[in-house]
Motif scaffolding. Structure first.
Motif, PDB file in Angstrom:
ATOM      1  N   GLY A 169       0.803  -1.218   0.000  1.00  0.00           N
ATOM      2  CA  GLY A 169       0.000   0.000   0.000  1.00  0.00           C
ATOM      3  C   GLY A 169       0.836   1.269   0.000  1.00  0.00           C
ATOM      4  O   GLY A 169       0.432   2.292  -0.572  1.00  0.00           O
ATOM      5  N   THR A 170       1.994   1.200   0.622  1.00  0.00           N
ATOM      6  CA  THR A 170       2.851   2.383   0.663  1.00  0.00           C
ATOM      7  C   THR A 170       3.283   2.774  -0.745  1.00  0.00           C
ATOM      8  O   THR A 170       3.107   3.931  -1.163  1.00  0.00           O
ATOM      9  CB  THR A 170       4.103   2.107   1.540  1.00  0.00           C
ATOM     10  N   ILE A 171       3.818   1.810  -1.479  1.00  0.00           N
ATOM     11  CA  ILE A 171       4.271   2.095  -2.844  1.00  0.00           C
ATOM     12  C   ILE A 171       3.067   2.436  -3.729  1.00  0.00           C
ATOM     13  O   ILE A 171       3.154   3.291  -4.612  1.00  0.00           O
ATOM     14  CB  ILE A 171       5.039   0.884  -3.438  1.00  0.00           C
ATOM     15  N   VAL A 300      -8.272   7.266  -3.370  1.00  0.00           N
ATOM     16  CA  VAL A 300      -8.854   6.526  -2.251  1.00  0.00           C
ATOM     17  C   VAL A 300      -7.862   5.461  -1.792  1.00  0.00           C
ATOM     18  O   VAL A 300      -7.441   4.604  -2.573  1.00  0.00           O
ATOM     19  CB  VAL A 300     -10.203   5.881  -2.626  1.00  0.00           C
ATOM     20  N   ASP A 301      -7.484   5.557  -0.522  1.00  0.00           N
ATOM     21  CA  ASP A 301      -6.606   4.552   0.070  1.00  0.00           C
ATOM     22  C   ASP A 301      -7.485   3.453   0.674  1.00  0.00           C
ATOM     23  O   ASP A 301      -7.980   3.573   1.788  1.00  0.00           O
ATOM     24  CB  ASP A 301      -5.720   5.203   1.139  1.00  0.00           C
ATOM     25  N   ALA A 302      -7.677   2.402  -0.122  1.00  0.00           N
ATOM     26  CA  ALA A 302      -8.483   1.268   0.327  1.00  0.00           C
ATOM     27  C   ALA A 302      -7.572   0.061   0.521  1.00  0.00           C
ATOM     28  O   ALA A 302      -7.957  -1.078   0.254  1.00  0.00           O
ATOM     29  CB  ALA A 302      -9.583   0.969  -0.685  1.00  0.00           C
ATOM     30  N   ILE A 329      -5.258  -0.825  -3.267  1.00  0.00           N
ATOM     31  CA  ILE A 329      -5.765  -2.024  -2.576  1.00  0.00           C
ATOM     32  C   ILE A 329      -4.583  -2.962  -2.300  1.00  0.00           C
ATOM     33  O   ILE A 329      -3.773  -3.223  -3.188  1.00  0.00           O
ATOM     34  CB  ILE A 329      -6.824  -2.785  -3.414  1.00  0.00           C
ATOM     35  N   ASP A 330      -4.495  -3.434  -1.069  1.00  0.00           N
ATOM     36  CA  ASP A 330      -3.468  -4.413  -0.713  1.00  0.00           C
ATOM     37  C   ASP A 330      -4.087  -5.800  -0.733  1.00  0.00           C
ATOM     38  O   ASP A 330      -5.019  -6.074   0.018  1.00  0.00           O
ATOM     39  CB  ASP A 330      -2.981  -4.159   0.725  1.00  0.00           C
ATOM     40  N   ALA A 331      -3.534  -6.680  -1.580  1.00  0.00           N
ATOM     41  CA  ALA A 331      -4.032  -8.065  -1.543  1.00  0.00           C
ATOM     42  C   ALA A 331      -3.508  -8.788  -0.319  1.00  0.00           C
ATOM     43  O   ALA A 331      -4.075  -9.772   0.119  1.00  0.00           O
ATOM     44  CB  ALA A 331      -3.627  -8.797  -2.821  1.00  0.00           C
ATOM     45  N   HIS A 332      -2.404  -8.274   0.270  1.00  0.00           N
ATOM     46  CA  HIS A 332      -1.850  -8.978   1.436  1.00  0.00           C
ATOM     47  C   HIS A 332      -2.565  -8.606   2.740  1.00  0.00           C
ATOM     48  O   HIS A 332      -2.106  -8.941   3.815  1.00  0.00           O
ATOM     49  CB  HIS A 332      -0.334  -8.815   1.554  1.00  0.00           C
ATOM     50  N   LYS A 333      -3.692  -7.921   2.613  1.00  0.00           N
ATOM     51  CA  LYS A 333      -4.480  -7.687   3.813  1.00  0.00           C
ATOM     52  C   LYS A 333      -5.717  -8.577   3.753  1.00  0.00           C
ATOM     53  O   LYS A 333      -5.608  -9.760   3.947  1.00  0.00           O
ATOM     54  CB  LYS A 333      -4.772  -6.215   3.959  1.00  0.00           C
ATOM     55  N   GLN A 334      -6.868  -8.007   3.404  1.00  0.00           N
ATOM     56  CA  GLN A 334      -8.079  -8.826   3.498  1.00  0.00           C
ATOM     57  C   GLN A 334      -8.300  -9.773   2.313  1.00  0.00           C
ATOM     58  O   GLN A 334      -9.353 -10.379   2.189  1.00  0.00           O
ATOM     59  CB  GLN A 334      -9.298  -7.942   3.706  1.00  0.00           C
TER      60      GLN A 334
HETATM   61  C1  LIG Z   1      -1.616  -1.091   5.348  1.00  0.00           C
HETATM   62  C2  LIG Z   1      -2.033   0.215   4.850  1.00  0.00           C
HETATM   63  C3  LIG Z   1      -1.179   1.002   4.070  1.00  0.00           C
HETATM   64  C4  LIG Z   1       0.255   0.624   3.791  1.00  0.00           C
HETATM   65  O1  LIG Z   1       0.379  -0.555   3.128  1.00  0.00           O
HETATM   66  P1  LIG Z   1       1.713  -1.430   3.187  1.00  0.00           P
HETATM   67  O2  LIG Z   1       1.309  -2.614   2.414  1.00  0.00           O
HETATM   68  O3  LIG Z   1       1.988  -1.686   4.635  1.00  0.00           O
HETATM   69  O4  LIG Z   1       2.785  -0.642   2.550  1.00  0.00           O
HETATM   70  C5  LIG Z   1      -1.646   2.203   3.595  1.00  0.00           C
HETATM   71  N1  LIG Z   1      -2.890   2.607   3.884  1.00  0.00           N
HETATM   72  C6  LIG Z   1      -3.741   1.891   4.632  1.00  0.00           C
HETATM   73  C7  LIG Z   1      -5.109   2.408   4.903  1.00  0.00           C
HETATM   74  C8  LIG Z   1      -3.338   0.660   5.144  1.00  0.00           C
HETATM   75  O5  LIG Z   1      -4.179  -0.061   5.888  1.00  0.00           O
END
Ligand SMILES: *Cc1c(COP(=O)(O)O)cnc(C)c1O
Length: 535
Positions: A169-171, A300-302, A329-334
């Motif tokens: 998500g950071t990148i 949007v930071d989702a 969107i981070d696939a490594h989260k939900q």
């Molecule tokens: C986790 C998260 C990030 C950062 O993502 P990384 O994968 O840790 O770099 C950014 N924004 C939100 C809302 C997050 O939950």
């Protein structure tokens, strides 16, 4: 002892298989694939060592002079590293977004490493490139729901990209704001664009004093890294107080107008869909209108909450996300993919061209090399994990997972509320909630004698910190903690326990045990005893 030969012959063997199927590493591998849970319970967190103690195992500072047998090294790893790592698979590890993974990722990870594809260019990835583009397309469709001819035109086009796959998500956030910045300071007849001439020339050309982004105080810290990196400066991350945990569209508009009247330029409004601390969702629909009125980008930071879109029941909470210019969107989260799987999606496939880069030996003009529009260079085939997950779970599978997390969070919230000595601080919108220990008599006292509130809250802060640390150190379960400004206590930030119900295998009885353990820990702490006596 343990030292291997220093010969090329031996090293060649290391590239193939030097020690056979009975070697220690092969045993570890077998154990992992046969029964991961058993492996973890046998080898992870088997020692309760302090970080200072652990650092002693990593005190050597010279590169090891001679080679070591793989087996000998593997034993060392188990002992020093694995035994002292964190069991994120545990159903009572409910403090962070990192959790258990579906088993199929283990063999897939081996396949990924075995193939060792590099997605920066087609010459080292071939089919992985169209696969990654397809994954981006699927996620793009989930968010933006464009008609099918749109995807037919753009999915595999050499001249466009529907997004960028990256490590997280950071990148993804940095990439989104990088695109926004380059679009905000575009080329004219006298100016070659900010990508060519730099920030100073760009700001001068357009006559802006400063350029900044607007988000709520709950915006992720990666945004502040982004404004630093992009040359805007950390002070130009304008954050708005949000006792309700959501960015007020009115305040964002007023702040943005003022900023621009002062001779500055708002680069982007950033809405969060699922804040890291409390899981709240900004009013995306309204923020889209604010961005439009200010004439700026809407991101949007989702990263965490984006997967909610799989749920027909809860996706409405993200209403307006389809109006964003870019979405993380981070696939490594939900989505339960191993770490290293982030995505940024662009509503307009042409946006990726704002950061397009060509080189002579790769990423040649007209090539379909993904590296031309990504911030990162060499990247692994992680898109395969997302691709497989999308197939193995399907939208319906993800929907069930998302729904059960949210419902479990609601059950946990009720458990907290029905206990007289706990106080729910933020109710779960998605599957994150915050709460604290607060003896019943103190809760009443804060309500009835508001002048005592400040001092009691400070005592409670100390209690929360101390319980959280002791629970973590005991190693049975884990909740995290954070500090928040809240509606209930608007004048002072308070320290709270933070719970992320990410692991589908967490049960109600796990949750009950965590509460019981917290009460037990507190009952041995002096502040708690003193507070319980206060009348
Ligand atoms: C986790 C998260 C990030 C950062 O993502 P990384 O994968 O840790 O770099 C950014 N924004 C939100 C809302 C997050 O939950």
């Amino acid at each position: 002892m343990g030292e291997a030969e220093v010969s090329l012959e031996y090293l060649y063997k290391v590239f193939t298989m030097p020690e056979g199927k009975d070697s220690k590493l092969a045993q570890i591998e077998q154990h992992l694939s046969n029964n991961l849970a058993d492996f973890l319970s046998q080898h992870v967190v088997t020692k309760v060592n302090s970080l200072t103690q652990i650092e002693k195992s990593f005190a050597e500072y010279s590169v090891p002079e001679s080679p070591e047998f793989v087996s000998k090294h593997a034993e060392d790893l188990l002992d020093k590293l694995v035994a002292n790592s964190v069991n994120t698979y545990s159903p009572s590890f409910i403090g962070h977004m990192t959790s258990a993974l579906p088993y199929f990722h283990l063999p897939l990870a081996k396949l990924m490493v075995g193939l060792n594809q590099n997605l920066v260019k087609i010459e080292t990835s071939k089919a992985f490139t169209p696969l990654e583009r397809q994954v981006l397309g699927m996620m793009h469709e989930l968010v933006f729901k464009q008609p099918s001819d749109f995807y037919q035109n753009y999915l595999h086009s050499a001249n466009y990209a529907l997004g960028a796959f990256c490590s997280g998500g950071t990148i993804a956030n940095i990439t989104a704001l990088w695109v926004a910045r380059n679009k905000a300071l575009p080329a004219t007849t006298q100016f070659k664009g900010v990508a060519q001439e730099g920030m100073a020339a760009g700001m001068m050309h357009y006559g802006y004093k400063k350029m900044g982004i607007i988000s709520s105080k709950r915006g992720h810290y990666s945004l502040s890294k982004a404004v630093d990196l992009l040359g805007l400066g950390r002070q130009q991350m304008i954050t708005i107080d949000c006792p309700t945990q959501r960015l007020s569209a009115e305040k964002a508009l007023a702040m943005g107008k003022q900023y621009q009247q002062d001779g500055n330029k708002v680069l982007s409004i950033v809405g969060v869909a699922g804040t890291t601390e409390t899981g709240h969702i900004d009013p995306l629909d309204e923020l889209a209108d604010v961005a439009k009125e200010l004439g700026c980008h809407f991101h949007v930071d989702a990263a965490w909450g984006g997967a909610t879109l799989f749920s027909n029941e809860y996706s409405r909470l993200l209403k307006g996300i389809e109006k964003a210019d870019s979405v993380t969107i981070d696939a490594h989260k939900q989505m339960y993919v191993p770490m290293g799987a982030g995505m940024v999606l662009f509503k307009d496939p042409n946006d990726s061209n704002a950061v397009r880069h060509h080189a002579q030996y790769i990423l040649r003009a007209g090539s379909k090399d993904l590296g031309a529009t990504t911030l990162e260079g060499s990247r692994n085939g992680m898109a395969m994990m997302v691709y497989s997950s999308l197939h193995i779970f399907g939208r319906q599978g993800y929907e069930l997972l998302i729904n059960q997390s949210i419902e479990k969070a609601k059950i946990f919230a009720r458990m907290i509320q029905s206990h007289p000595d706990f106080e729910l601080i933020t109710s779960p919108i998605l599957s994150i909630l915050t709460y604290r220990l607060n003896p019943e008599n103190v809760q009443i006292k804060i309500k009835t004698q508001s002048d005592m509130g400040h001092e009691l809250n400070m005592e409670l802060d100390k209690l929360t910190v101390s319980v959280q640390k002791q629970q973590r150190e005991a190693g049975k379960s884990f909740v995290s903690r954070t500090r928040l400004q809240t509606e209930k206590y608007p004048d002072q930030a308070i320290t709270v326990f933070r719970v992320v119900l990410a692991n589908p295998l967490t049960t109600e009885s796990d949750l009950q045990n965590i509460l019981d353990e917290q009460i037990a820990i507190a009952s041995n702490i002096d502040i708690w005893k003193k507070l319980c006596l206060a009348s």
